[in-house]
Scaffold this motif. Structure first.
Motif, mmCIF file in Angstrom:
data_model
loop_
_atom_site.group_PDB
_atom_site.id
_atom_site.type_symbol
_atom_site.label_atom_id
_atom_site.label_comp_id
_atom_site.label_asym_id
_atom_site.label_seq_id
_atom_site.Cartn_x
_atom_site.Cartn_y
_atom_site.Cartn_z
ATOM 1 N N TYR A 140 6.587 4.413 46.010
ATOM 2 C CA TYR A 140 6.043 5.114 44.841
ATOM 3 C C TYR A 140 5.202 4.174 43.986
ATOM 4 C CZ TYR A 140 5.686 8.419 41.019
ATOM 5 O OH TYR A 140 5.187 9.279 40.077
ATOM 6 N N PHE A 141 5.696 2.965 43.825
ATOM 7 C CA PHE A 141 4.989 2.026 42.948
ATOM 8 C C PHE A 141 3.761 1.405 43.602
ATOM 9 C CE2 PHE A 141 7.160 1.205 38.901
ATOM 10 C CZ PHE A 141 8.282 2.001 39.044
ATOM 11 N N THR A 142 3.731 1.326 44.900
ATOM 12 C CA THR A 142 2.654 0.535 45.527
ATOM 13 C C THR A 142 1.689 1.353 46.378
ATOM 14 O OG1 THR A 142 4.059 0.035 47.447
ATOM 15 C CG2 THR A 142 4.106 -1.531 45.612
ATOM 16 N N GLU A 143 2.023 2.595 46.686
ATOM 17 C CA GLU A 143 1.158 3.331 47.620
ATOM 18 C C GLU A 143 0.391 4.479 46.980
ATOM 19 O OE1 GLU A 143 3.391 4.487 51.064
ATOM 20 O OE2 GLU A 143 3.954 2.417 51.531
ATOM 21 N N GLN A 144 0.621 4.708 45.705
ATOM 22 C CA GLN A 144 -0.053 5.840 45.064
ATOM 23 C C GLN A 144 -0.176 5.630 43.566
ATOM 24 O OE1 GLN A 144 1.556 8.634 42.965
ATOM 25 N NE2 GLN A 144 2.977 6.960 42.507
ATOM 26 N N ARG A 145 -0.995 6.470 42.946
ATOM 27 C CA ARG A 145 -1.027 6.551 41.491
ATOM 28 C C ARG A 145 -0.934 8.027 41.120
ATOM 29 N NH1 ARG A 145 -4.940 3.551 37.048
ATOM 30 N NH2 ARG A 145 -3.381 3.799 35.382
ATOM 31 N N ARG A 146 -0.121 8.320 40.135
ATOM 32 C CA ARG A 146 0.104 9.729 39.790
ATOM 33 C C ARG A 146 -0.810 10.148 38.644
ATOM 34 N NH1 ARG A 146 3.314 13.735 41.194
ATOM 35 N NH2 ARG A 146 3.986 15.288 39.665
ATOM 36 N N ILE A 147 -1.559 11.214 38.889
ATOM 37 C CA ILE A 147 -2.387 11.814 37.841
ATOM 38 C C ILE A 147 -1.666 13.063 37.341
ATOM 39 C CG2 ILE A 147 -3.805 12.974 39.623
ATOM 40 C CD1 ILE A 147 -5.121 11.898 36.175
ATOM 41 N N LYS A 148 -1.656 13.213 36.046
ATOM 42 C CA LYS A 148 -0.904 14.327 35.459
ATOM 43 C C LYS A 148 -1.803 15.173 34.564
ATOM 44 C CE LYS A 148 3.087 13.182 33.706
ATOM 45 N NZ LYS A 148 4.106 12.451 32.932
ATOM 46 N N PHE A 149 -1.301 16.299 34.181
ATOM 47 C CA PHE A 149 -1.953 17.037 33.096
ATOM 48 C C PHE A 149 -0.888 17.633 32.193
ATOM 49 C CE2 PHE A 149 -1.938 20.026 36.749
ATOM 50 C CZ PHE A 149 -1.211 21.091 36.224
ATOM 51 N N GLU A 150 -1.265 17.746 30.934
ATOM 52 C CA GLU A 150 -0.384 18.396 29.966
ATOM 53 C C GLU A 150 -1.064 19.658 29.472
ATOM 54 O OE1 GLU A 150 1.087 15.924 26.819
ATOM 55 O OE2 GLU A 150 1.655 14.319 28.203
ATOM 56 N N ILE A 151 -0.292 20.726 29.419
ATOM 57 C CA ILE A 151 -0.831 22.014 28.970
ATOM 58 C C ILE A 151 -0.416 22.233 27.517
ATOM 59 C CG2 ILE A 151 -0.746 24.521 29.335
ATOM 60 C CD1 ILE A 151 0.251 23.687 32.248
ATOM 61 N N PHE A 152 -1.367 22.610 26.717
ATOM 62 C CA PHE A 152 -1.078 22.950 25.319
ATOM 63 C C PHE A 152 -1.543 24.374 25.075
ATOM 64 C CE2 PHE A 152 -1.879 18.410 25.518
ATOM 65 C CZ PHE A 152 -0.847 17.865 24.761
ATOM 66 N N ASN A 153 -0.624 25.278 24.788
ATOM 67 C CA ASN A 153 -1.036 26.608 24.342
ATOM 68 C C ASN A 153 -0.135 27.062 23.200
ATOM 69 O OD1 ASN A 153 0.735 27.036 26.946
ATOM 70 N ND2 ASN A 153 0.923 28.971 25.831
ATOM 71 N N ASP A 154 -0.563 28.108 22.527
ATOM 72 C CA ASP A 154 0.123 28.506 21.299
ATOM 73 C C ASP A 154 1.605 28.796 21.526
ATOM 74 O OD1 ASP A 154 -2.427 28.407 20.323
ATOM 75 O OD2 ASP A 154 -2.211 30.214 19.111
#
Lengths: 203, 566
Positions: B419-433
């Protein structure tokens, strides 16, 4: 260095007093004490030493359990390399940590011993390495065991990944293994967890 | 009780984003300002990137043994059950210190948009939700958004997009922060999908200004204090300047427990604990900005014969309509093996920002709304992209689980290493009312007390099912972008569990005292000299993080106070 015989003779005394110690030992004593609390190795046999928080038997159970959870298998550091046991003991000296959380760590050790006796009709310290692995596999499938082992693992992770100023992650061995780039600046002595409250006037 | 003999012009309770502009503007104008801050004074040199201090042991918030909340949530049978945060892993504190939680923010800065100020008149009623229009418009707040950009410090660049809000200035005063190669990929993915990505602004300065250094790209923003003063916290951007005027006194570790009234609609004294002693301070005008939950608690605790239900609570509205930000978090893995060596090198670069967001569905048109069960257009929200945080502990803790199975031994070590050496994690955060409802509010608990013996805040955290439907639609948009840029194992978690750091409301503002606690200038309707300037005033919202709006509104109230006090 303590002899194995004298250590075993002291077990009962430590059992009687351990909770009192957990309540009263302050954070100031931590680093110096933990340095003295490591296991001793003699004639290829590890002798487990009682301390302010654990009996010798308990010390053996937690260290051998840590070794199963995070083995010295050639892939990255061992629990010794990261001082996972020292970190486990350090948690007991944290006066901000809730008493019931500390007792939970101890209870898990005692439950592990009880399970050893139930499953093998002998004490944990009499188990073979294979039996210890089987025992950990067994308790990992119980509700209490899964939760307790998970907590022990989290403390191992802290020893692996927090700053080496806490006498863990020695020589940044955990960060190096994980190719982790630490943040900057790193903590200096006056702003470590044990000192920051005084430094910022919050004590 | 020990009384401070000085009578100040203004007494401000709290020192975060809602308090800073008041303290700064009024001190600068020559008024004597005293600030009572519950937390300690942590200065820049006291911050480091120590994960134990910042994240693992909660040094920056009160010890839950001493101070905690009671959370009321629904169990699996649909019954409301209460649990003290002292006995759970939940934590509703957000940074108790001079400058408040703005010291620890990730500083995703978005303005609200004109439609956010008129949800009721734009979209109509929603059954079970207490939606209202704001008593002010976007145009009323716009000059103060611009002021925050300049005075507090916001970096970014204006790139017109489909829901770009109107601006009085051409561009941001601070150029955009440097971004990772992934930001270009996200831009391209958006183009492929037929819309423009928002180049997100940050409350982090990209070039030095006066005493503040620029960002040094440590990669440790959220939950950590800034060591270069680039992060636009209230402490750095406003309080330090207020102190230089000689008119501002900050008293740290001062926990206000009561506002005393004169029986004639005025506050005359703030009473507080300092070093376990009771003290008090007098002032002409009082401003409360302790974050929504603690602000409500203070008003409710300030009962006396003149205000038997608590201050401003004649109509039992204090604490009602608490809101968070609805949404969730998604992500995917970018495996280095899927890219060439040069690309990997760029992708691995730490510290660089992503700063891209989708706001194309800030309003969801009728066609898309129908697809998820609505009859008309509805309010949408924001999808903000970010890399997984740099600190290792959350990644390690997640690694030990495979579903509900606990991993350990060599299997676990292998998983961690990969996990630490073979990838990078891209995320998203959702904001709604987070729609305001009768099931989300703050009261005082009738049993539990804090270390001073005062009742703790009890928070009911019910949500409206509408919120989850919107979040799920937005999640699909985020997931699509991740898919296009080559991420694997894409997933999103949407739930009605709130993010405690995105809390506002509880003292909504309005024109009618029968339906609001504050007037349009955030003065408590029934008290002549008490203003609430944190996010408590916000009656509806959640489609963007709130900090910029809280700063802007506090500047707006400062402007009002300067007019009436001079």
């Amino acid at each position: 260095m303590h002899t194995e015989e004298s250590l075993l003779n002291n077990i009962d005394k430590w059992v009687t007093n351990r909770r009192k110690f957990i309540k009263t030992v302050g954070i100031v004593a931590v680093y110096s004490q933990i340095a003295k609390l490591q296991s001793c190795h003699s004639s290829n046999k590890t002798v487990y030493v009682a301390n302010d928080y654990l009996t010798a038997k308990q010390a053996e159970i937690i260290q051998k359990t840590q070794d199963v959870l995070f083995p010295n298998d050639g892939n990255g550091p061992s629990v010794t390399d990261i001082n996972a046991y020292g970190h486990f003991l350090w948690v007991f000296s944290d006066k901000r940590k809730k008493q019931n959380e500390k007792e939970y760590l101890l209870n898990g050790i005692d439950w592990t011993e009880e399970t050893a006796i139930e499953n093998y009709q002998k004490s944990f310290h009499q188990l073979t390495d294979k039996e210890i692995h089987q025992l950990v596999d067994f308790i990992a499938n119980t509700n209490w065991g899964k939760d307790w082992l998970s907590t022990v693992l989290t403390l191992i992770f802290e020893a692996l990944a927090i700053d080496s100023i806490y006498n863990v992650n020695k020589n940044n061995v955990g960060w190096t293994w994980l190719q982790h780039q630490n943040g900057s600046p790193r903590p200096t002595d006056d702003i470590t967890y044990t000192k920051i409250f005084k430094t910022i006037g919050a004590e | 009780m020990e009384q401070n003999n000085i009578k100040y012009d203004i007494c401000v309770v709290g020192s975060g984003a809602g308090a800073g502009p008041i303290i700064y503007e009024l001190s600068k104008a020559g008024f004597k300002v005293v600030v009572l801050e519950k937390g300690p004074w942590i200065k820049t040199e006291h911050f480091s990137k120590d994960e134990l201090v910042a994240c693992r042991r909660n040094v920056y918030s009160p010890n839950k043994k001493d101070e905690f909340h009671v959370i009321e949530s629904k169990n699996h049978k649909g019954e409301w059950v209460s649990k003290a945060t002292r006995d759970s892993s939940k934590d509703y504190w957000n940074g108790n210190m001079v400058g408040g939680s703005s010291n620890l923010m990730s500083a995703y800065f978005h303005r609200m948009k004109p439609v956010d100020f008129k949800l009721l008149s734009t979209y109509g009623k929603i059954e079970g939700a207490n939606i209202v229009d704001w008593p002010i418009t976007y145009n009323d707040l716009e000059p103060f958004y611009a002021k925050v950009e300049k005075v507090v410090g916001v970096s970014g660049e204006v790139r017109p997009h489909s829901t770009q809000e109107p601006r009085s200035t051409e561009d941001f005063p601070y150029p955009p922060l440097k971004t990772n190669i992934i930001s270009q990929w996200i831009d391209e993915a958006g183009k492929q999908e037929g819309y423009k990505m928002v180049h997100g602004a940050r409350g982090i300065i990209s070039i030095p200004n006066e005493d503040r250094n620029s960002c040094y790209y440590s990669g440790y923003c959220g939950s950590y204090g800034c060591s270069s003063d680039a992060k636009s916290s209230s402490r750095v951007a406003l309080l330090n300047k207020a102190l230089k005027t000689g008119n501002c006194t900050i008293i740290p570790n001062a926990k206000v427990y009561h506002l005393k009234t004169d029986g004639n609609h005025k506050i005359i004294e703030a009473q507080y604990y300092l070093n376990n002693q009771k003290k008090s301070v007098k002032a002409g005008t009082f401003v409360v900005a302790c974050q929504a939950i603690e602000t409500v608690r203070l008003l409710l605790m300030s009962k006396n014969k003149d205000t038997p239900n608590g201050i401003g609570n004649e109509n039992r509205l204090v604490g009602k309509n608490l809101i968070f930000s609805a949404g969730g978090i998604g992500g995917g893995n970018l495996y280095f093996k899927d890219f060439d060596e040069e690309t990997d090198k760029e992708l691995k670069k730490q510290g660089l920002f992503v700063n891209r967001a989708i706001q194309h569905w800030y309003e969801i048109d009728e066609k898309e709304a129908k697809a998820i069960g609505f009859n008309q257009k509805i309010k949408g929200g924001t999808v903000d992209f970010l890399f997984e945080h740099s600190n290792p502990m959350p990644k390690l803790i997640r690694s030990k689980w495979q579903g509900s199975k606990l991993l350990y031994g060599s299997e676990l070590k292998n998983k961690i290493k990969k996990y630490f050496t073979e990838q990078r994690r891209i995320k998203f955060e959702i904001f709604n009312d987070w729609l305001p409802t009768d099931d989300c509010f703050v009261t005082l608990d009738d049993k539990e007390v804090d270390k001073w013996g005062d009742p703790v805040a009890k928070i009911r955290i019910g949500y409206h099912p509408h919120d989850l439907k919107v979040a799920k639609l937005l999640a699909k948009k985020g997931e699509k972008i991740l898919e296009i840029i080559g991420a694997k194992n894409i997933s999103t978690g949407i739930s009605g569990a709130p993010s405690p750091n995105l809390v506002v409301g509880g003292c909504r503002f309005g024109t009618d005292p029968r339906s609001s606690v504050l007037d349009s200038n955030c003065k408590v309707h029934s008290i002549n000299n008490l203003y609430i300037t944190d996010g408590s005033f916000i009656p509806t919202g959640g489609s963007v993080p709130y900090t910029w709006t809280i700063y802007a509104n506090s500047f707006r109230i400062s402007h009002h106070l300067l007019k009436i006090l001079k």
